[in-house]
Structures are given as structure tokens and as C-alpha cells.
Design a protein around this motif. Structure first.
Motif, PDB file in Angstrom:
ATOM      1  N   GLY A 251       3.750   7.744   0.138  1.00 39.39           N
ATOM      2  CA  GLY A 251       3.361   9.133  -0.032  1.00 39.39           C
ATOM      3  C   GLY A 251       3.453   9.640  -1.454  1.00 39.39           C
ATOM      4  N   GLY A 252       3.827   8.754  -2.411  1.00 38.32           N
ATOM      5  CA  GLY A 252       4.042   9.179  -3.792  1.00 38.32           C
ATOM      6  C   GLY A 252       2.815   9.031  -4.667  1.00 38.32           C
ATOM      7  N   VAL A 253       3.022   9.246  -5.976  1.00 33.80           N
ATOM      8  CA  VAL A 253       1.919   9.227  -6.940  1.00 33.80           C
ATOM      9  C   VAL A 253       1.983   8.026  -7.876  1.00 33.80           C
ATOM     10  CG1 VAL A 253       1.736  11.741  -6.875  1.00 33.80           C
ATOM     11  CG2 VAL A 253       3.190  10.658  -8.623  1.00 33.80           C
ATOM     12  N   GLY A 322      -5.999   7.644   0.254  1.00 32.75           N
ATOM     13  CA  GLY A 322      -4.847   6.904  -0.239  1.00 32.75           C
ATOM     14  C   GLY A 322      -4.157   6.129   0.867  1.00 32.75           C
ATOM     15  N   TYR A 323      -3.425   5.076   0.474  1.00 33.27           N
ATOM     16  CA  TYR A 323      -2.716   4.265   1.458  1.00 33.27           C
ATOM     17  C   TYR A 323      -1.685   5.123   2.176  1.00 33.27           C
ATOM     18  CZ  TYR A 323       0.320   0.825   3.577  1.00 33.27           C
ATOM     19  OH  TYR A 323       1.067   0.132   4.479  1.00 33.27           O
ATOM     20  N   GLN A 324      -1.887   5.331   3.467  1.00 30.17           N
ATOM     21  CA  GLN A 324      -1.014   6.170   4.283  1.00 30.17           C
ATOM     22  C   GLN A 324      -0.699   7.491   3.586  1.00 30.17           C
ATOM     23  OE1 GLN A 324       2.326   3.934   5.862  1.00 30.17           O
ATOM     24  NE2 GLN A 324       0.997   2.373   6.756  1.00 30.17           N
ATOM     25  N   GLY A 325      -1.735   8.052   2.932  1.00 31.48           N
ATOM     26  CA  GLY A 325      -1.637   9.374   2.321  1.00 31.48           C
ATOM     27  C   GLY A 325      -1.136   9.406   0.898  1.00 31.48           C
ATOM     28  N   ALA A 326      -0.884   8.254   0.275  1.00 31.97           N
ATOM     29  CA  ALA A 326      -0.401   8.220  -1.111  1.00 31.97           C
ATOM     30  C   ALA A 326      -1.571   8.435  -2.065  1.00 31.97           C
ATOM     31  CB  ALA A 326       0.301   6.897  -1.398  1.00 31.97           C
ATOM     32  N   LYS A 327      -1.611   9.570  -2.711  1.00 31.86           N
ATOM     33  CA  LYS A 327      -2.680   9.893  -3.650  1.00 31.86           C
ATOM     34  C   LYS A 327      -2.077  10.183  -5.019  1.00 31.86           C
ATOM     35  CE  LYS A 327      -6.405  11.970  -2.377  1.00 31.86           C
ATOM     36  NZ  LYS A 327      -7.423  12.928  -1.908  1.00 31.86           N
ATOM     37  N   PRO A 328      -2.875  10.023  -6.088  1.00 31.34           N
ATOM     38  CA  PRO A 328      -4.303   9.701  -6.082  1.00 31.34           C
ATOM     39  C   PRO A 328      -4.557   8.197  -5.985  1.00 31.34           C
ATOM     40  CG  PRO A 328      -3.564  10.038  -8.328  1.00 31.34           C
ATOM     41  CD  PRO A 328      -2.377  10.306  -7.449  1.00 31.34           C
ATOM     42  N   GLY A 511      11.667   8.249  -7.679  1.00 33.11           N
ATOM     43  CA  GLY A 511      11.596   7.546  -6.408  1.00 33.11           C
ATOM     44  C   GLY A 511      10.687   6.340  -6.420  1.00 33.11           C
ATOM     45  N   GLU A 512      11.235   5.160  -6.154  1.00 30.57           N
ATOM     46  CA  GLU A 512      10.470   3.931  -5.968  1.00 30.57           C
ATOM     47  C   GLU A 512      11.398   2.910  -5.325  1.00 30.57           C
ATOM     48  OE1 GLU A 512       9.147   2.284  -9.655  1.00 30.57           O
ATOM     49  OE2 GLU A 512      11.148   1.728 -10.313  1.00 30.57           O
ATOM     50  N   ARG A 559      15.840   0.522   2.589  1.00 34.71           N
ATOM     51  CA  ARG A 559      16.141   1.483   3.652  1.00 34.71           C
ATOM     52  C   ARG A 559      15.113   1.419   4.781  1.00 34.71           C
ATOM     53  NH1 ARG A 559      16.668   6.352  -0.505  1.00 34.71           N
ATOM     54  NH2 ARG A 559      15.086   5.005  -1.440  1.00 34.71           N
ATOM     55  N   THR A 560      13.838   1.391   4.409  1.00 31.95           N
ATOM     56  CA  THR A 560      12.784   1.333   5.432  1.00 31.95           C
ATOM     57  C   THR A 560      12.385  -0.097   5.758  1.00 31.95           C
ATOM     58  OG1 THR A 560      11.022   1.487   3.767  1.00 31.95           O
ATOM     59  CG2 THR A 560      11.880   3.558   4.676  1.00 31.95           C
ATOM     60  N   LYS A 561      12.885  -1.059   4.946  1.00 30.55           N
ATOM     61  CA  LYS A 561      12.544  -2.481   5.101  1.00 30.55           C
ATOM     62  C   LYS A 561      11.030  -2.672   5.029  1.00 30.55           C
ATOM     63  CE  LYS A 561      16.694  -3.389   7.851  1.00 30.55           C
ATOM     64  NZ  LYS A 561      17.482  -3.627   6.641  1.00 30.55           N
ATOM     65  N   ARG A 562      10.435  -2.049   4.035  1.00 29.20           N
ATOM     66  CA  ARG A 562       8.988  -2.128   3.818  1.00 29.20           C
ATOM     67  C   ARG A 562       8.699  -2.681   2.430  1.00 29.20           C
ATOM     68  NH1 ARG A 562       5.692   1.673   6.442  1.00 29.20           N
ATOM     69  NH2 ARG A 562       4.029   0.736   5.167  1.00 29.20           N
ATOM     70  N   GLN A 563       7.653  -3.506   2.326  1.00 28.31           N
ATOM     71  CA  GLN A 563       7.151  -3.883   1.015  1.00 28.31           C
ATOM     72  C   GLN A 563       6.361  -2.714   0.437  1.00 28.31           C
ATOM     73  OE1 GLN A 563       5.587  -7.707   0.136  1.00 28.31           O
ATOM     74  NE2 GLN A 563       6.546  -8.725   1.881  1.00 28.31           N
ATOM     75  N   LEU A 564       6.427  -2.580  -0.888  1.00 23.03           N
ATOM     76  CA  LEU A 564       5.783  -1.477  -1.585  1.00 23.03           C
ATOM     77  C   LEU A 564       5.042  -1.990  -2.809  1.00 23.03           C
ATOM     78  CD1 LEU A 564       8.758   1.083  -1.600  1.00 23.03           C
ATOM     79  CD2 LEU A 564       6.737   1.188  -0.130  1.00 23.03           C
ATOM     80  N   GLY A 565       4.018  -1.252  -3.228  1.00 28.50           N
ATOM     81  CA  GLY A 565       3.279  -1.602  -4.435  1.00 28.50           C
ATOM     82  C   GLY A 565       2.159  -2.577  -4.155  1.00 28.50           C
ATOM     83  N   ASN A 566       1.420  -2.890  -5.212  1.00 26.00           N
ATOM     84  CA  ASN A 566       0.235  -3.737  -5.045  1.00 26.00           C
ATOM     85  C   ASN A 566       0.624  -5.118  -4.539  1.00 26.00           C
ATOM     86  OD1 ASN A 566      -2.133  -2.113  -5.828  1.00 26.00           O
ATOM     87  ND2 ASN A 566      -0.987  -1.861  -7.730  1.00 26.00           N
TER      88      ASN A 566
END
Length: 584
Positions: A251-253, A322-328, A511-512, A559-566
């Protein structure tokens, strides 16, 4: 809504790549190059922005998938109430133009299958004209055309091709999607019946050259395959990732376009390839580097296009949610205009390592290195945006100054070892001045640690590289103190953050996730300190973060046990390879 990032797998032909979801939907594909416009962009929006679904119609019980060993041929098994369907996906080694092959085969029982092909050129903004020609369907808009050849006759519903069919045990249906420029006739089709086997043979032959035989061979080979897949074979350039704008915080930028080649990856990538036996790929990467940075040293960029392009203007694509609302959603990367002092060290370190490893030197190589040193001599005391490409004010980043020292040190070593013409004494004095300044202004005695920027108090995981770069010996108390401070203050769940985004001024909302390459760097630093048990514990904590087919994104949220980023991220896989080599 797109799947979790870790639920995707990669297929590619070493010029472009696609992401295939566990649900049987290809949600991302750029043709004909990594950095071309996407024709499937559902990853950054919805199915209305283009995708290709091939999966059972319903009654799904379980999904399992794997790559055929040593290859990038993907198999996804869908177990349903009535039978089991296997979907095989691959992008065959390219002839004239790119192809994507999908095959649905019923392994047992019978399965109702759904195929839905929504081609939307221009990152999901252009609906093509779709029409039948000689038993095929062609979708065309602007400069792009895609032709579908299939065993099943689809129906055209508002520029989306759909088919519903059933398969019984042993029956199969094949689909071939071929790109070509819209002003040219479609090229002759490859044979979809043999495409997967030929692709498997090609990858197996390539994988057979891997020389790593340590305890983590399967993970290392998978990471090497990812590196090969992210290589633009005509030039040897390696993209950071095949995607844009997958967020570093949900959800971030912090959403960037990574479909370009970064100089910061140069040395680590070269070492990963050379140490695993891939000298040809390492030389191609070195040659790409020399071509890309040719010109005036003051014009050096931190990144380039796959063929060495310099103009990577950043734009926003407002029609994508955006991916699950992450814009732009961003196209291009404004960081290309930044001044980053560390890239001079990366370039000179990479060229030095290549020469020492027996990669045949290029005539222009030493002249280029000398020119870069001339520029650095007058510019190393400038502020810069640093390795993490902050969008806040430039600073005197300690890691950047260390890399300036690396640049001078590697040029000196090259000149001395290979008897090349150079002002040796002047360079020795320069190296000593940089070293003294870093130790005086980049080290905080009250903290017992090097800090992110001169005069600051914050930490930076890039400082873990100090012993690996040879700036100070591992046993130096300042090195030990820095490693301990980063372990204490930047770690979460045993993984390492680049820096504290809540306390460091980087021009973006805080936040990242934890940064996977930095976590591997911590294992490397502990290895150099002789703390092998700690290093191995971190490495074996990192390996299970790979998804079910062995792929890593840029970051991970404990915390969410999710991969993030490209995704998948070359830097993460390079770090995995090098840490495995170091521990072995």
C-alpha cells in the motif's frame, strides 16, 4: 486482485520474462524486451489490464508446482474433484521473435478447463483489434501484434479470447502465443508440440556447466538460472528484476521500475558467475559494463538500459491501480539522474576482479579506469544520494566514501600487478587521504560503530561490506563493533533492514521490509569474523524464505511473512550464491 508476490513463478527466454501465478494466470509480460510495454499488466491492476488464464474451471482441491530440474520450464498441477490437470509453461529460446507456450494435459480422471486470453497493450491501456486469420487469432494495436495458435478454437468476446473445454486422462491442449511487429507479417510458428522439450534441453545443457558442488547446490543452481533468465542475451546486461512498481511496503509509495541494469550489482554479479563456472556470462557482463559506461567520467550513470540506453525518464501510469493498491505505478527511474559515488568503486572493482580472474582484458579498459580515477580525484568529497538512492538531500554517506577508496585501491592493485602505466604515488596518497577521512568522520567512537553518514548516528547495512571490500581487516574492533551494532539495531526476526526509515531522512514516508541482500551480507561479515555458527544460522533462516519454486523478491516482511518489492530480484539471488560459496 493479484496474488501474493511469492505466489508467482518466472518463465523467460533471456530477453523477456513473464510471471505465472499459482492460479494459472500469467499476470505480467513485457514484449519484446524486459523494458518494453507490458501486454499483460494484471499484476499492477486487474484482469482488465491484461492476463492469460489457463486452469480448471472449478472444484480445486490443491495446487503443486515445480520447475523441471535445472530448467525454467514450469509445471503446475491442479488437483480437482474429478481429476488432475497439469499446465506446462515456458518461453523457448528465441529465434527471430519471442514465443510463449502453454500446454494443458490431464494426468488422471477428467477436468473441465477454462482459457481466457485478454491482451491489453501499453501496460493495460490499449485494447487491441482481434481478428481471425488462417485458423489463428491476431491481436494488434500500435506497433505490437500477438498471434494465438491453439488446439482449441476460442471465441472472441469483446477483444478477449475465451474457451471452455474438457480433457480426459492422457489428452492435452497446446497454445502458442507469438509476438511480432504489427507492420510485419506473423513469422512462421514454432512447433508447440516439441517446444517444452527443446526448452528443457537448452536449460539442462546450460545448467550442466555449474561447478558449485556444495551443500546448497539446488538453491545455488536455481539462483544462477534466475540470473541467466534476467540476462538480456544480445548484450550481456542483467536487469535487476523483470517487474516495475511491486511495493517495498504494501500500500506504500516505494514502488520503482527495476527493469534496468545497475552498476552497483557489478562486482557481486561477476563473482557469482565466475565462481560457479559461467565465464562466458561473466565476460558478457564485463563487456556490457565497458560499453555502457563509455564516455566522459562525469557522465557516468548508476543504471542503464539493457543495451546501454541512458535516457530512462520516470513517468507515472495513472490508469493502473497498483499492486494491491500500492500507487503510483512508475515507468522509468528518476534515480538515473542521481550522483552516486559508490558506482565508481563498483566499476573499478569489477574490472579488477575480471582481469585477475583471467577474463581477457579489453584494450580500452585501462584507459577508462584511468579516466575514472582522474574524475574521482576531484569529486570524491562531494555529497551524493548513496547506494540506496535516497530521494532526500544528498549527504556524505560513509559507504560511498568507502567505495571511493575501493576505486582507488583497485586501480592501484591493477596497475601494480599488471605493470600498467599510472601515477602510482599520487594514487597511493589519494587512497590514504580517503581512508583517513572515513575513519575520522564516518566512525562514531561513542557508538563503537561506523555510521550511515558523516556526523550522524544512524546505521546502514551497507557498512557490513567494509571487511569484504578490504577497507579494514575483519578483526578490527571498529568492524566488529559495526557488525554487532547492525545485528542489535537493524535486525528484525534475524533479518536485516537497510537502515531505519523512521529515523534516516530519505525523502519518502517510512516503512519497508527487511532487505534480503543485506541479510546475506550479515552472514558474509560473520563468516569473515570467524563466527561460522551464527553465519550458517542466518543463511539457513534465509533459504526457506524462497518461495515454493526457489525465487526471492527484494525484501521480506517478517510480520506478515510476505515477500516485498520487485520479483524475482537479481541482487537477492546473487547474494545467495555468494554467501553459499563463502560458507562452503
Amino acid at each position: 486482485m493479484p496474488l501474493p508476490i511469492e505466489d508467482y513463478a518466472l518463465i523467460g527466454d533471456t530477453q523477456s520474462a513473464a510471471l505465472v501465478g499459482k492460479d494459472g494466470s500469467i499476470d505480467w509480460l513485457c514484449l519484446p524486451r524486459f523494458d518494453a510495454d507490458a501486454c499483460f499488466a494484471a499484476l499492477l491492476g486487474s484482469e482488465e489490464n491484461g492476463r492469460w488464464l489457463l486452469a480448471p474451471s472449478g472444484g480445486l482441491r490443491r495446487v503443486q508446482r515445480r520447475y523441471r530440474p535445472g530448467t525454467l520450464v514450469l509445471e503446475t498441477d491442479f488437483e480437482t474433484d474429478t481429476g488432475t490437470l497439469r499446465v506446462v509453461d515456458c518461453m523457448p529460446p528465441r529465434g527471430r521473435e519471442p514465443d510463449l507456450v502453454r500446454e494443458a494435459v490431464c494426468l488422471k480422471g477428467h477436468v473441465s478447463v477454462r482459457m481466457e486470453l485478454a491482451i491489453r497493450f501499453g501496460y493495460g491501456s490499449r485494447t487491441p483489434w482481434v481478428h481471425p486469420i488462417d485458423g489463428r487469432f491476431t491481436a494488434m494495436a500500435g506497433p505490437d501484434a500477438l498471434t494465438l495458435l491453439s488446439d482449441v478454437r476460442p471465441r472472441n468476446e469483446d477483444a478477449t479470447l475465451r474457451a471452455d473445454f474438457s480433457l480426459s486422462a492422457g489428452e492435452r491442449a497446446r497454445f502458442l502465443l507469438a509476438w511480432h511487429p504489427s507492420h510485419e507479417p506473423a513469422p512462421p510458428c514454432i512447433d508447440p508440440a516439441t517446444a517444452a522439450e527443446h526448452t528443457e534441453e537448452w536449460w539442462r545443457e546450460w545448467s550442466s556447466h555449474c561447478t558449485y558442488e556444495g551443500p546448497w547446490r539446488e538453491q545455488v543452481l536455481r539462483s544462477l538460472i534466475v540470473l541467466k533468465a534476467l540476462t538480456y542475451s544480445p548484450t550481456g546486461g542483467i536487469v535487476a528484476a523483470p517487474t516495475t512498481s511491486l511495493p517495498e511496503a504494501l500500500g506504500g509509495v516505494r514502488n520503482w521500475d527495476y527493469r534496468y541494469c545497475w552498476l552497483r550489482d557489478a562486482t557481486f554479479t561477476l563473482l557469482a558467475l565466475l565462481d560457479a563456472g559461467y565465464r562466458e556470462e561473466a565476460q558478457a557482463w564485463r563487456d556490457w559494463l565497458l560499453r555502457a559506461v563509455a564516455g566522459e567520467p562525469r557522465e557516468l550513470q548508476i543504471m542503464y538500459g539493457v543495451a546501454g540506453e541512458r535516457r530512462l525518464t520516470e513517468l507515472e501510469l495513472p490508469w493502473l491501480s497498483g499492486y494491491q493498491g500500492a500507487k503510483p505505478v512508475r515507468l522509468g527511474n528518476a534515480a538515473v539522474c542521481q550522483f552516486q559515488l559508490d558506482v565508481y568503486g563498483e566499476v573499478l572493482d569489477c574490472l579488477h576482479m575480471a582481469r585477475r580472474s583471467g577474463v581477457p582484458p579489453r584494450d580500452e579498459g585501462w584507459e577508462l579506469q584511468s579516466h575514472l580515477l582522474d574524475f574521482l580525484e576531484s569529486n570524491w568529497e562531494r555529497t551524493d544520494e548513496g547506494i540506496w538512492e535516497v530521494r532526500g538531500p544528498p549527504q556524505h554517506f560513509t559507504h560511498s566514501k568507502v567505495m571511493a577508496w575501493v576505486a582507488v585501491d583497485r586501480a592501484l592493485r591493477t596497475a601494480e600487478e599488471f605493470r600498467l602505466p599510472a601515477p602510482l604515488e599520487r594514487w597511493r596518497q589519494l587512497r590514504a587521504r580517503i581512508h583517513a577521512q572515513v575513519c575520522e568522520r564516518g566512525y562514531d567512537a561513542s557508538r563503537g560503530s561506523f555510521v550511515q553518514a558523516y556526523g550522524g548516528k544512524e546505521l546502514d547495512a551497507a557498512l557490513l561490506l567494509i571487511p569484504q571490500l578490504g577497507f579494514l581487516p575483519p578483526e578490527d574492533p571498529r568492524v566488529v563493533g559495526t557488525v554487532d551494532a547492525i545485528q542489535r539495531e537493524l535486525c528484525e526476526g534475524g533479518l536485516v533492514r537497510r537502515y531505519d526509515t523512521h529515523r534516516s531522512e530519505d525523502g519518502l514516508p517510512p516503512g519497508e521490509g527487511t532487505f534480503l541482500a543485506c541479510s546475506f551480507w550479515l552472514a558474509d561479515a560473520l563468516t569473515l569474523l570467524g563466527r561460522m555458527d551464527e553465519a550458517r544460522t542466518i543463511f539457513e533462516r534465509l533459504l526457506p524464505l524462497c518461495n515454493d519454486v526457489g525465487l526471492l523478491a527484494e525484501e521480506y516482511d517478517p510480520r506478515t511473512k510476505r515477500q516485498l518489492g520487485n520479483f524475482p530480484q537479481a541482487f537477492s539471488h546473487v547474494a545467495l550464491i555468494n554467501t553459499a560459496q563463502n560458507l562452503t
